[in-house]
Each structure stands twice: as structure tokens, then as C-alpha cells.
Write a protein that holds these residues in place. Sequence first.
Motif, short mmCIF file in Angstrom:
data_model
loop_
_atom_site.label_atom_id
_atom_site.label_comp_id
_atom_site.label_asym_id
_atom_site.label_seq_id
_atom_site.Cartn_x
_atom_site.Cartn_y
_atom_site.Cartn_z
N TRP A 6 5.14 5.89 -11.58
CA TRP A 6 5.42 6.89 -10.55
C TRP A 6 4.48 6.73 -9.36
O TRP A 6 4.87 6.96 -8.22
CB TRP A 6 5.31 8.29 -11.13
N LEU A 7 3.25 6.33 -9.63
CA LEU A 7 2.30 6.10 -8.54
C LEU A 7 2.76 4.92 -7.67
O LEU A 7 2.69 4.98 -6.44
CB LEU A 7 0.91 5.84 -9.10
N LEU A 8 3.26 3.87 -8.30
CA LEU A 8 3.77 2.73 -7.54
C LEU A 8 5.00 3.11 -6.73
O LEU A 8 5.15 2.68 -5.58
CB LEU A 8 4.09 1.57 -8.49
N ARG A 9 5.87 3.91 -7.32
CA ARG A 9 7.05 4.37 -6.57
C ARG A 9 6.64 5.22 -5.37
O ARG A 9 7.21 5.10 -4.28
CB ARG A 9 7.96 5.20 -7.46
N ALA A 10 5.66 6.09 -5.57
CA ALA A 10 5.20 6.96 -4.48
C ALA A 10 4.57 6.13 -3.36
O ALA A 10 4.79 6.41 -2.17
CB ALA A 10 4.21 7.98 -5.01
#
Length: 61
Positions: A6-10
Motif C-alpha cells: 500500500w505504501l508503494l501504491r501511495a
Amino acid sequence: MNNLIWLLRASKWARNPPSARRVRLVLAIVALAIGVVVLERLGWWPDWARLEEGRAVRLPR
């Protein structure tokens, strides 16, 4: 591990944000869904659009 995804997506979304047109589209869909829920809760939703209790598919336990 899921938090890292999710951090990479954000971070990807922050580098390349959606267009204003897409944001308006998503907000319009959310507003439409909220409107349908409000109409149903107030009792203003038409009877022909309601689901009958006995006709719903039931999963066996």
C-alpha cells in the motif's frame, strides 16, 4: 508485507495523481450511491426497485 504494497501504491499515486476528470467521476459515483441509500432510508425509494425478502438467494450453512 501488505503495508509495504500500500505504501508503494501511495507513492506511485503521489507521483502520478489522477486527472481532475477521473476525480470528479469517482466523486459523482460516490454521491449517487449515497443518494440511493438516503432515498431508501427515507422510504422514498420506489417499490418496484426493492428486493423481495423471499426471493433472495440464501447460502447454506
